[in-house]
Design a protein around this motif. Structure first.
Motif: not given
Length: 189
Positions: A36-37, A41-45, A50-51, A106-110
């Motif tokens: 979701a983040a 943000l497209k920034n792994k670090a 954040i998580v 963040y879109i879930t498959p459901e």
């Protein structure tokens, strides 16, 4: 420690200082929260930080934490807030804002399946509208024409356009509610 099955059990254990319960909760949600983040943000670090910070806050506030929604909703709210806080702090990084509307949720498959079904049902309902009503509705929604523009295009009064759109929306709302059991309509109309 045995594997706890629901979030409430884990929260109670965490409130009592059980670090294994925190580890289980982390294993259950970290990937979804990271995704979701990262979608924004497209920034792994930064997203990993954040998580980690979200779970650190959960641990630090464990004895006084009162969650009014589900734990999952709470955690996603914490992540969303942290992402926005990061964006505000880093406003000079213009790449963060590229395609932001598409990445905010963040879109879930459901959710994808539900939206597809509702859109399909919407198309069936729109196609069943009387011809003039359908034409006016489509001019309004698909071509984004104003009531005055529609009126001049098909040579009727703006009030008649308004009446047709009102009728179309009532039929669409009723049809979607009847087909899905949902008594409100998402912003699809």
């Amino acid at each position: 420690m045995r594997n706890m099955t629901n979030d409430e059990q884990l929260l109670r254990a965490i409130a009592m200082g059980n670090t294994e319960a925190l580890e289980q909760l982390y294993a259950r949600y970290w990937q979804h929260l990271f995704t979701a983040a990262y979608n924004v943000l497209k920034n792994k670090a930064v997203c990993e930080d954040i998580v980690q910070e979200a779970f650190l806050q959960l641990w630090q506030r464990r004895e006084t934490l009162e969650i009014q929604t589900t734990l999952q909703a709470y955690l996603f709210s914490v992540i969303r807030y942290s992402v926005f806080k990061h964006i505000k702090k880093e406003q000079s990084h213009s790449q963060v804002f590229q395609h932001l509307p598409e990445r905010l949720h963040y879109i879930t498959p459901e959710e994808i399946v539900i939206e597809k079904n509702i859109r399909s049902q919407l198309a069936v309902i729109v196609n069943s509208l009387p011809e003039k009503c359908r034409e006016i509705y489509l001019l309004s929604r698909e071509e984004q024409l104003s009531h005055n523009e529609i009126a001049s295009r098909i040579n009727i009064s703006p009030k008649t356009v308004e009446n047709h759109i009102t009728i179309a929306l009532k039929k669409i709302r009723f049809g979607i509610a009847r087909m899905t059991g949902i008594f409100f309509l998402l912003n699809l109309i």
